[in-house]
Design a protein around this motif. Structure first.
Motif, short mmCIF file in Angstrom:
data_model
loop_
_atom_site.label_atom_id
_atom_site.label_comp_id
_atom_site.label_asym_id
_atom_site.label_seq_id
_atom_site.Cartn_x
_atom_site.Cartn_y
_atom_site.Cartn_z
N GLY A 1 30.26 44.54 50.61
CA GLY A 1 29.90 42.80 50.44
C GLY A 1 29.65 42.60 49.19
O GLY A 1 29.66 41.56 49.25
N ALA A 2 29.83 43.18 48.11
CA ALA A 2 29.69 42.83 46.87
C ALA A 2 30.76 41.79 46.20
O ALA A 2 30.60 41.14 45.33
CB ALA A 2 29.39 43.97 45.85
N GLN A 3 32.03 42.29 46.88
CA GLN A 3 33.27 41.52 46.02
C GLN A 3 33.21 40.05 46.31
O GLN A 3 32.98 39.64 47.60
CB GLN A 3 34.43 42.40 46.43
N VAL A 4 33.49 39.36 45.50
CA VAL A 4 33.77 37.97 45.56
C VAL A 4 35.31 37.65 45.60
O VAL A 4 35.99 37.85 44.71
CB VAL A 4 33.13 37.21 44.36
N THR A 5 35.53 37.05 46.91
CA THR A 5 36.98 37.05 47.18
C THR A 5 37.62 35.36 46.73
O THR A 5 38.78 35.42 46.90
CB THR A 5 37.40 37.48 48.42
N SER A 6 36.64 34.60 46.90
CA SER A 6 37.04 33.23 46.47
C SER A 6 35.99 32.21 46.11
O SER A 6 34.86 32.89 46.46
CB SER A 6 37.73 32.59 48.00
N LEU A 7 36.00 31.30 45.65
CA LEU A 7 34.85 30.47 44.94
C LEU A 7 35.39 29.07 45.37
O LEU A 7 36.59 28.47 45.09
CB LEU A 7 34.62 30.43 43.58
N PRO A 8 34.57 28.20 46.00
CA PRO A 8 34.76 26.73 46.05
C PRO A 8 35.19 26.00 44.97
O PRO A 8 34.70 26.26 43.84
CB PRO A 8 33.26 26.24 46.66
N GLY A 9 36.16 25.18 44.88
CA GLY A 9 36.71 24.61 43.54
C GLY A 9 37.75 25.25 42.89
O GLY A 9 38.75 24.78 42.22
N PHE A 10 38.28 26.71 43.28
CA PHE A 10 39.11 27.27 42.65
C PHE A 10 40.29 27.69 43.76
O PHE A 10 39.73 28.31 44.87
CB PHE A 10 38.69 28.63 42.30
N SER A 11 41.54 27.29 43.56
CA SER A 11 42.57 27.81 44.33
C SER A 11 43.56 28.74 43.61
O SER A 11 43.66 28.55 42.49
CB SER A 11 43.31 26.54 44.77
N GLY A 12 44.06 29.62 44.34
CA GLY A 12 44.77 30.76 43.75
C GLY A 12 44.38 31.93 43.61
O GLY A 12 43.18 32.29 44.27
N LYS A 13 44.76 32.82 42.98
CA LYS A 13 44.32 34.27 43.00
C LYS A 13 43.48 34.60 41.60
O LYS A 13 43.80 33.97 40.64
CB LYS A 13 45.59 35.37 42.88
N PHE A 14 42.46 35.31 41.65
CA PHE A 14 41.57 35.67 40.49
C PHE A 14 42.46 36.55 39.58
O PHE A 14 43.27 37.09 40.23
CB PHE A 14 40.36 36.60 41.00
N ALA A 15 42.18 36.46 38.32
CA ALA A 15 43.19 37.30 37.45
C ALA A 15 42.34 38.79 37.28
O ALA A 15 43.11 39.59 36.78
CB ALA A 15 42.94 36.71 36.00
N SER A 16 41.32 39.06 38.12
CA SER A 16 40.87 40.30 37.97
C SER A 16 39.93 40.29 39.15
O SER A 16 39.63 39.36 39.80
CB SER A 16 40.23 40.83 36.68
N SER A 17 39.19 41.33 39.48
CA SER A 17 38.15 41.55 40.55
C SER A 17 36.93 40.99 40.17
O SER A 17 36.41 41.33 39.17
CB SER A 17 38.05 42.97 40.99
N HIS A 18 36.12 40.18 40.95
CA HIS A 18 34.74 39.79 40.73
C HIS A 18 33.72 40.44 41.68
O HIS A 18 34.27 40.50 43.11
CB HIS A 18 34.98 38.33 40.86
N TYR A 19 32.52 40.76 41.22
CA TYR A 19 31.70 41.15 42.07
C TYR A 19 30.34 40.47 41.95
O TYR A 19 30.06 40.29 40.84
CB TYR A 19 31.31 42.74 42.03
N ALA A 20 29.20 40.34 42.88
CA ALA A 20 28.08 39.80 42.52
C ALA A 20 26.99 40.29 43.57
O ALA A 20 27.34 40.83 44.76
CB ALA A 20 28.24 38.20 42.50
N GLY A 21 25.72 40.07 43.15
CA GLY A 21 24.79 40.67 44.11
C GLY A 21 23.51 40.45 43.36
O GLY A 21 23.33 40.19 42.35
N TYR A 22 22.59 41.40 43.93
CA TYR A 22 21.05 41.72 43.39
C TYR A 22 20.83 43.17 43.16
O TYR A 22 21.31 44.00 43.82
CB TYR A 22 20.02 41.07 44.37
N VAL A 23 20.40 43.54 42.25
CA VAL A 23 19.56 44.85 41.92
C VAL A 23 18.30 44.56 41.85
O VAL A 23 17.51 44.03 41.12
CB VAL A 23 20.05 45.46 40.64
N THR A 24 17.44 45.48 42.75
CA THR A 24 15.57 45.44 42.89
C THR A 24 15.26 46.28 41.62
O THR A 24 15.69 47.57 41.67
CB THR A 24 15.35 45.70 44.24
#
Length: 511
Positions: free
Chosen positions: A43-66
């Motif tokens: 579930g860490a991968q970010v596959t789309s973002l509001p405001g951006f249309s098209g394909k990411f130029a590379s892979s994105h991931y986001a989340g928390y580390v405790t």
């Protein structure tokens, strides 16, 4: 005997094939030629973002580390894999300063993968387009909100919001050790720590913690290679005494006032107590008080006097230049003040007041962060970024008002001397029109280390052979560089030149 050797060879080949299989599983190339990190947390991968249309130029991931299970203290990250070769390219951790400012400052306004085009109305979402000068062109970029209480990072214990240099470095180190357990395929990549402004403290203190961990055998073993600091807070005396020579050198005060100030203050300005010296500093204050201290070439932004009609026109000063064939989608933010007027407030030991404690305003004084505020506080954006909702951790702020921060690590100069003395690479770079942390101080303290000059002061070139700044290289892998015409946040003011500097230094190519 031959049979035994043949058997050992077959075992060796099998082991190699197993390793290759693991690597293929961990990092695969998709049909779009984008590396996908298969070992990333679910579930860490970010596959789309509001405001951006098209394909990411590379892979994105986001989340928390405790970083502290007992208190529920967790740091937020956004990870952008390299658009070039994520398997081999360096991993660069980025920290914005403050103290208390979110690293989404760097992501949105500086060297992130997107440029943000403001919406037509004050509440309209921005449009995102690819940033041609993102540092992800050549590196895996890891943006971290640190310490807890900053940006999307949080703690379940409010006592954690009273913090300082030492505990922040410890938490950031703990973050990295746990993050690499989630992303083990990047352990072999060269690791660099980077940041700007008050990250001039964050970066060396974190780097020092990492080195201590490496030397004591803490696992996983990090492949640390060096660090970079932009317009960074370093040392009270050097930073504080750099301001008067800077304003004179930039033609902002007269030679008579400059000579009188030197004579009266005896070259010491940051902790003046003599009434005659203070009167000279007051006169300098009067001469420069209406300047934008983050970039003396840019106009000031005064939100209290900007009408809605003026905002709607979006008329940009001529000094906002074009980048190649495309207009800069978001004008450089118009800034005026930092924590306080710098002639009176270099960063000293003890409590560092945040922006809000030094102002009656409810936002960072004279800092236009409208685009980031609208985007990062949108519920759909937070969900896409895997950030907790506003009702749980509060609104995202460019610089938080909820932490109490102590500068408790002292001068950074002994740390720089220790790190470079151990062979770690370092580049100290400065936008040369920044009055907040002027290049005169950074140049002076790097020179004070007493290292042998390997490459004397000279211009470095970018953008069709134009002079992009000046640089000096020292023994022990230390480089000092300026970026000509840039303010406090170099990748924001001079994105093309900043990428050139970053790319060459990362590649170990002389500027």
């Amino acid at each position: 005997m031959a049979g035994k050797e043949e058997k050992e060879t077959m075992v060796s080949k099998g082991f190699v094939m197993l390793l290759l299989g693991v690597l293929i599983i961990m990092v695969r190339i998709s049909n779009d030629n984008i590396a996908v990190v298969e070992a990333a947390p679910q579930g860490a991968q970010v596959t789309s973002l509001p405001g951006f249309s098209g394909k990411f130029a590379s892979s994105h991931y986001a989340g928390y580390v405790t970083v502290n299970e007992e208190h529920g203290r967790s740091l937020y990250y956004y990870f952008v894999t390299s658009q070039n070769d994520p398997v081999s390219d360096p991993l660069v951790l980025w920290l914005n300063g403050g103290p208390g400012c979110s690293s989404f400052d760097g992501f949105v306004y500086e060297h992130g993968p997107f440029n943000f085009i403001p919406g037509k109305g004050s509440k309209d979402m921005p449009t995102l387009v690819r940033n041609p000068y993102t540092w992800a062109k050549v590196a895996n970029m890891l943006y971290v909100d640190s310490p807890a209480g900053v940006g999307y990072s949080y703690s379940n214990n409010s006592d954690d919001y009273s913090t300082g240099d030492i505990s922040t470095a410890s938490d950031s180190h703990a973050f990295l050790l746990k993050w690499f357990k989630d992303y083990p395929e990047f352990l072999s990549n060269p690791l660099y720590i980077s940041g700007e402004s008050y990250a001039g403290v964050y970066v060396p203190t974190l780097t020092q913690e990492i080195v201590k961990g490496i030397e004591s055998g803490i696992k996983p073993a990090l492949n640390l290679k060096g660090y970079m600091v932009g317009n960074g807070v370093t040392d009270t005396e050097f930073d504080g005494n750099a301001l008067v020579p800077f304003v004179y050198g930039m033609g902002l005060i007269s030679i008579d006032l400059y000579k009188d100030t030197i004579l009266t203050c005896k070259g010491n300005y940051w902790n003046a107590t003599d009434s005659d010296c203070i009167s000279k500093l007051d006169a300098i204050d009067q001469d420069v008080q209406n300047l934008n201290i983050y970039d003396i070439l840019e106009p000031c932004y005064h939100s209290s006097t900007t009408t809605e009609a003026e905002k709607s026109k979006k008329v940009l000063p001529k000094s906002f230049r074009k980048l190649g064939k495309t207009d800069r989608p978001l004008p450089v933010r118009r800034r005026m003040f930092g924590r306080a007027w710098p002639l009176r407030s270099p960063v000293k030991d003890g409590l560092v007041p945040n922006w809000y404690k030094l102002s009656d305003e409810q936002s960072v004084p004279c800092l236009d962060t409208h685009v980031a505020d609208v985007w990062l506080n949108n519920a759909s954006v937070r969900q896409a970024l895997h950030a907790l909702p506003e009702k749980t951790i509060g609104r995202w702020l460019i610089c938080t008002d909820q932490i109490t921060y102590n500068h408790d690590a002292g001068s950074m100069i002994p740390i720089h001397r220790s790190l470079t003395g151990k062979g770690y690479r370092a580049i100290i770079y400065s936008g040369d029109h920044d009055l907040c942390v002027p290049f005169t101080g950074s140049e002076a303290w790097t020179r004070s280390l007493g290292y042998k000059v390997i490459d004397r002061w000279r211009p470095w070139l970018a953008g069709g052979g134009q002079v992009a700044g000046y640089t000096t290289s020292y023994d022990n892998n230390l480089t000092f560089a300026t970026v000509k015409g840039s303010g406090h946040t170099v990748p924001e003011y001079k994105p093309e030149e900043a990428l050139a500097l970053f790319q060459r230094w990362i590649a170990k190519t002389p500027l």
